[in-house]
Design a protein around this motif. Structure first.
Motif, PDB file in Angstrom:
ATOM      1  N   GLY A 154       2.108   7.698  -4.082  1.00 42.79           N
ATOM      2  CA  GLY A 154       0.956   8.566  -4.292  1.00 42.79           C
ATOM      3  C   GLY A 154      -0.143   8.303  -3.283  1.00 42.79           C
ATOM      4  N   ASP A 155      -1.364   8.667  -3.653  1.00 44.62           N
ATOM      5  CA  ASP A 155      -2.514   8.419  -2.784  1.00 44.62           C
ATOM      6  C   ASP A 155      -3.017   6.989  -2.994  1.00 44.62           C
ATOM      7  N   TYR A 156      -3.618   6.446  -1.955  1.00 44.22           N
ATOM      8  CA  TYR A 156      -4.204   5.107  -2.046  1.00 44.22           C
ATOM      9  C   TYR A 156      -5.373   5.024  -1.084  1.00 44.22           C
ATOM     10  N   GLN A 157      -6.298   4.115  -1.404  1.00 42.15           N
ATOM     11  CA  GLN A 157      -7.525   3.999  -0.615  1.00 42.15           C
ATOM     12  C   GLN A 157      -7.406   2.994   0.531  1.00 42.15           C
ATOM     13  N   ALA A 158      -6.483   2.079   0.414  1.00 44.06           N
ATOM     14  CA  ALA A 158      -6.287   1.080   1.465  1.00 44.06           C
ATOM     15  C   ALA A 158      -4.804   0.751   1.554  1.00 44.06           C
ATOM     16  N   LEU A 159      -4.378   0.332   2.722  1.00 45.47           N
ATOM     17  CA  LEU A 159      -2.996  -0.064   2.944  1.00 45.47           C
ATOM     18  C   LEU A 159      -2.964  -1.512   3.401  1.00 45.47           C
ATOM     19  N   ILE A 160      -2.165  -2.323   2.730  1.00 42.08           N
ATOM     20  CA  ILE A 160      -1.939  -3.706   3.133  1.00 42.08           C
ATOM     21  C   ILE A 160      -0.636  -3.783   3.919  1.00 42.08           C
ATOM     22  N   VAL A 161      -0.621  -4.564   4.984  1.00 40.93           N
ATOM     23  CA  VAL A 161       0.613  -4.924   5.676  1.00 40.93           C
ATOM     24  C   VAL A 161       0.740  -6.437   5.568  1.00 40.93           C
ATOM     25  N   SER A 162       1.813  -6.905   4.957  1.00 37.33           N
ATOM     26  CA  SER A 162       1.995  -8.331   4.745  1.00 37.33           C
ATOM     27  C   SER A 162       3.479  -8.623   4.657  1.00 37.33           C
ATOM     28  N   TYR A 163       3.865  -9.861   4.980  1.00 34.28           N
ATOM     29  CA  TYR A 163       5.285 -10.217   4.952  1.00 34.28           C
ATOM     30  C   TYR A 163       5.469 -11.584   4.304  1.00 34.28           C
ATOM     31  N   GLY A 164       6.725 -11.908   4.016  1.00 28.97           N
ATOM     32  CA  GLY A 164       7.054 -13.214   3.464  1.00 28.97           C
ATOM     33  C   GLY A 164       6.427 -13.437   2.098  1.00 28.97           C
ATOM     34  N   THR A 165       6.200 -14.705   1.762  1.00 30.14           N
ATOM     35  CA  THR A 165       5.646 -15.012   0.443  1.00 30.14           C
ATOM     36  C   THR A 165       4.218 -14.493   0.280  1.00 30.14           C
ATOM     37  N   MET A 166       3.496 -14.316   1.388  1.00 32.79           N
ATOM     38  CA  MET A 166       2.152 -13.738   1.280  1.00 32.79           C
ATOM     39  C   MET A 166       2.210 -12.348   0.680  1.00 32.79           C
ATOM     40  N   SER A 167       3.269 -11.601   0.947  1.00 33.77           N
ATOM     41  CA  SER A 167       3.391 -10.251   0.407  1.00 33.77           C
ATOM     42  C   SER A 167       3.543 -10.275  -1.109  1.00 33.77           C
ATOM     43  N   ARG A 168       4.104 -11.348  -1.653  1.00 38.77           N
ATOM     44  CA  ARG A 168       4.237 -11.444  -3.106  1.00 38.77           C
ATOM     45  C   ARG A 168       2.865 -11.644  -3.760  1.00 38.77           C
ATOM     46  N   VAL A 169       2.002 -12.407  -3.098  1.00 36.25           N
ATOM     47  CA  VAL A 169       0.621 -12.548  -3.573  1.00 36.25           C
ATOM     48  C   VAL A 169      -0.064 -11.177  -3.555  1.00 36.25           C
ATOM     49  N   CYS A 170       0.178 -10.431  -2.484  1.00 33.80           N
ATOM     50  CA  CYS A 170      -0.444  -9.110  -2.350  1.00 33.80           C
ATOM     51  C   CYS A 170       0.056  -8.147  -3.427  1.00 33.80           C
ATOM     52  N   LYS A 171       1.327  -8.235  -3.783  1.00 34.46           N
ATOM     53  CA  LYS A 171       1.856  -7.365  -4.847  1.00 34.46           C
ATOM     54  C   LYS A 171       1.125  -7.620  -6.162  1.00 34.46           C
ATOM     55  N   THR A 172       0.894  -8.885  -6.466  1.00 32.78           N
ATOM     56  CA  THR A 172       0.162  -9.219  -7.694  1.00 32.78           C
ATOM     57  C   THR A 172      -1.243  -8.624  -7.655  1.00 32.78           C
ATOM     58  N   ALA A 173      -1.895  -8.752  -6.488  1.00 28.50           N
ATOM     59  CA  ALA A 173      -3.246  -8.190  -6.346  1.00 28.50           C
ATOM     60  C   ALA A 173      -3.227  -6.672  -6.482  1.00 28.50           C
ATOM     61  N   ILE A 174      -2.224  -6.025  -5.893  1.00 31.59           N
ATOM     62  CA  ILE A 174      -2.114  -4.563  -5.978  1.00 31.59           C
ATOM     63  C   ILE A 174      -1.933  -4.128  -7.424  1.00 31.59           C
ATOM     64  N   ASP A 175      -1.081  -4.832  -8.155  1.00 31.41           N
ATOM     65  CA  ASP A 175      -0.848  -4.486  -9.565  1.00 31.41           C
ATOM     66  C   ASP A 175      -2.118  -4.644 -10.387  1.00 31.41           C
TER      67      ASP A 175
END
Length: 357
Positions: A249-270
């Motif tokens: 859908g629509d979103y206000q910001a886009l994160i680009v992240s990889y590795g285990t840092m991306s898992r932290v970002c998923k939690t923040a996104i949720d």
């Protein structure tokens, strides 16, 4: 197949064996030494060979020798150790030999520290050694993906006849997660008789196979580099891998992240989604080739006000993100290094501050 609970380093070692790799040479360095400890016991059971080299420099050329013979071969190391192997990696790339390198990254520069980092992005994707070469670089986000990428790395190295690197961090090496070893990821070795120094008697051939990276004729060397480039271009066409998260859908910001840092970002996104704030993410699974189109397209969606490269480094991947976004959307960097891992709360606070500024 049933899942088993394994430490990341040990799971990587087992995955290599199940991919048909029976040759492993290494030198211990934290935080990946458990790979060598595991394979020192496990490889002889599988009929394989483990040799601890006297240094990472020596290990690099052990890898070169086995790869030149057409054998499936792997080493694992951590940041300073990979630096010492860089000359050998360049030779391996120049000689077009398939080999797998695993870097469980630690903090730097220099000896730095033994805690997790993503500070080797430049080293892996921009060279590390000398000359016009690339490695195919894969970045798992956990132990299961580290297993899968390790098993995939060997046929990919053979497909492109060059080095493949798995880029994890200290957390992936040290964490324990349930994993399975998919049997359908095993790919038999490809025909090596055309190039490997595996013996004329073995090949029943009168033609010598010479593996080298020395070309004194500049025209011949130029043609060789063009051949290498054609392989890298083919990687860009066939091997780009990424994950889109919350981008339908629509979103206000886009994160680009990889590795285990991306898992932290998923939690923040949720958590931000639960608060009514929509944030998307593109997670590169391959750092080279980089998912250029996926990131560009995601950054260009209406309503996306900012792109944030979130890394456990001082902003290395952000240069590639800026390059592929091409000014369509402002690009920012956020991260920490030295072993400090940004928490979901810190990621949320940073994204919210950018959107409110």
């Amino acid at each position: 197949m049933a899942k088993v609970l394994m430490k990341g380093n040990e799971a990587i070692g087992e995955a290599a064996i199940r991919a048909g790799c029976l040759n492993y040479f290494a030198y211990p360095i934290t935080p990946q030494s458990e790979v060598a400890e595991y394979l020192a016991k496990r490889l002889p059971e599988a009929g394989g060979t483990f040799v601890q080299g006297e240094s990472e420099v020596a290990v690099g050329y052990m890898i070169f020798g086995a790869a030149a013979c057409g054998e499936r071969v792997m080493t694992t190391s951590s940041s300073p150790g990979v630096s010492l192997m860089s000359e050998a990696i360049s030779y391996i790339a120049g000689a077009r030999c398939p080999a797998v390198f695993v870097n469980i990254m630690r903090g730097g520069p220099g000896l730095g520290g033994i805690l997790p980092s993503q500070g080797d992005y430049f080293q892996a994707t921009k060279g590390g050694g000398h000359g016009d070469y690339h490695m195919l670089v894969m970045a798992p986000d956990g132990v299961q993906e580290a297993v899968e990428m390790t098993m995939q790395a060997f046929p990919l190295a053979e497909k492109y006849r060059g080095p493949v690197m798995i880029m994890g961090d200290g957390m992936i090496g040290q964490m324990m997660e349930p994993v399975e070893f998919p049997e359908d990821l095993y790919v038999p070795p490809t025909n090596k008789d055309e190039w490997a120094t595996n013996g004329m008697d073995t090949r029943k051939s009168d033609t010598k196979n010479i593996v080298k990276s020395l070309y004194l004729d500049p025209t011949v060397l130029n043609d060789h580099n063009l051949l290498l480039k054609s392989q890298y271009d083919r990687m860009k066409e066939e091997e780009v891998r990424f994950e889109n998260y919350n981008t339908d859908g629509d979103y206000q910001a886009l994160i680009v992240s990889y590795g285990t840092m991306s898992r932290v970002c998923k939690t923040a996104i949720d958590e931000m989604k639960a608060q009514g704030l929509e944030i998307g993410m593109v997670r590169p699974k391959t750092l080279f080739p980089f998912p250029e189109k996926a990131i560009h397209d995601a950054a260009s969606k209406p309503g996306c006000k900012v792109v944030v490269s979130i890394e456990m480094s001082m902003g290395q991947m952000v240069e590639d993100v800026e390059r592929v976004v091409k000014g369509k959307t402002p690009v920012q960097w956020y991260g920490q290094c030295g072993g400090e891992v940004p928490t979901p709360q810190k990621v949320m606070e940073h994204i919210q501050s950018l959107l409110n500024s």
